[in-house]
Design a protein around this motif. Structure first.
Motif, PDB file in Angstrom:
ATOM      1  N   SER A  14       0.838  -1.209   0.000  1.00  0.00           N
ATOM      2  CA  SER A  14       0.000   0.000   0.000  1.00  0.00           C
ATOM      3  C   SER A  14       0.865   1.249   0.000  1.00  0.00           C
ATOM      4  CB  SER A  14      -0.926   0.009   1.217  1.00  0.00           C
ATOM      5  OG  SER A  14      -1.872  -1.010   1.117  1.00  0.00           O
ATOM      6  N   ASP A  15       1.966   1.201   0.754  1.00  0.00           N
ATOM      7  CA  ASP A  15       2.874   2.356   0.795  1.00  0.00           C
ATOM      8  C   ASP A  15       3.510   2.616  -0.572  1.00  0.00           C
ATOM      9  OD1 ASP A  15       2.335   2.802   3.466  1.00  0.00           O
ATOM     10  OD2 ASP A  15       4.136   1.783   4.192  1.00  0.00           O
ATOM     11  N   THR A  18       0.783   4.136  -2.813  1.00  0.00           N
ATOM     12  CA  THR A  18       0.552   5.528  -2.400  1.00  0.00           C
ATOM     13  C   THR A  18       1.678   6.422  -2.886  1.00  0.00           C
ATOM     14  OG1 THR A  18      -0.681   4.833  -0.440  1.00  0.00           O
ATOM     15  CG2 THR A  18       0.233   7.065  -0.412  1.00  0.00           C
ATOM     16  N   TRP A  19       2.913   6.021  -2.625  1.00  0.00           N
ATOM     17  CA  TRP A  19       4.071   6.826  -3.029  1.00  0.00           C
ATOM     18  C   TRP A  19       4.095   7.010  -4.551  1.00  0.00           C
ATOM     19  CZ3 TRP A  19       8.659   5.867  -5.784  1.00  0.00           C
ATOM     20  CH2 TRP A  19       9.610   6.894  -5.703  1.00  0.00           C
ATOM     21  N   SER A  29       0.588  12.358   0.478  1.00  0.00           N
ATOM     22  CA  SER A  29       0.111  11.018   0.831  1.00  0.00           C
ATOM     23  C   SER A  29      -1.270  11.058   1.499  1.00  0.00           C
ATOM     24  CB  SER A  29       1.116  10.291   1.718  1.00  0.00           C
ATOM     25  OG  SER A  29       1.314  10.992   2.912  1.00  0.00           O
TER      26      SER A  29
END
Length: 137
Positions: A14-15, A18-19, A29
């Motif tokens: 997920s990170d 998002t990034w 973010s």
């Protein structure tokens, strides 16, 4: 509004998603939400500009990300170029619609300048739900 379905050749966290989305659309973010089902995004504030629904799928392409744009200004971005940058940023390869009537033909995207038309293995997709490229054009 749904902007694009992206089928990715590797699992992204997920990170990472998002990034990557933040890099593509010049967002913070806090303006991007990644969920495993779009139903979890029912009550979100107006500040949220992009929602990504990500889920696992089978085959050599193992992740489907549906990108929903909530800010109409973001719709002006070219899909092919933006997904090409997504691949470059996250070191992945993606399949996207080639906008043809053939449900088994797609664009294989490596970067902004490296993409080609491919065809999915009909039997593996229809019988097993696996996203596997059978041939390139």
């Amino acid at each position: 509004m749904i902007w694009q379905d992206v089928i990715v050749n590797r699992k992204l966290t997920s990170d990472e998603v998002t990034w990557g989305i933040c890099q593509l659309f010049s967002l913070e973010s806090s303006e991007v939400l990644v969920v495993d089902t779009i139903y979890k995004a029912k009550r979100i504030g107006k500040r949220m500009k992009v929602i990504c629904e990500s889920r696992s799928i089978s085959g050599e392409f193992c992740m489907l990300i549906s990108i929903y744009l909530r800010d109409p200004k973001l719709a002006r971005y070219s899909v092919r170029r933006t997904i090409g940058r997504f691949c470059e940023i996250l070191n992945c390869t993606c399949l996207i619609s080639d906008k043809s009537n053939n449900p088994y033909s797609m664009l294989l995207v490596h970067s902004c300048k490296d993409y080609k038309k491919v065809f999915l293995d009909v039997e593996r997709l229809d019988n097993h739900g696996e996203y596997v490229v059978s041939r390139c054009q």
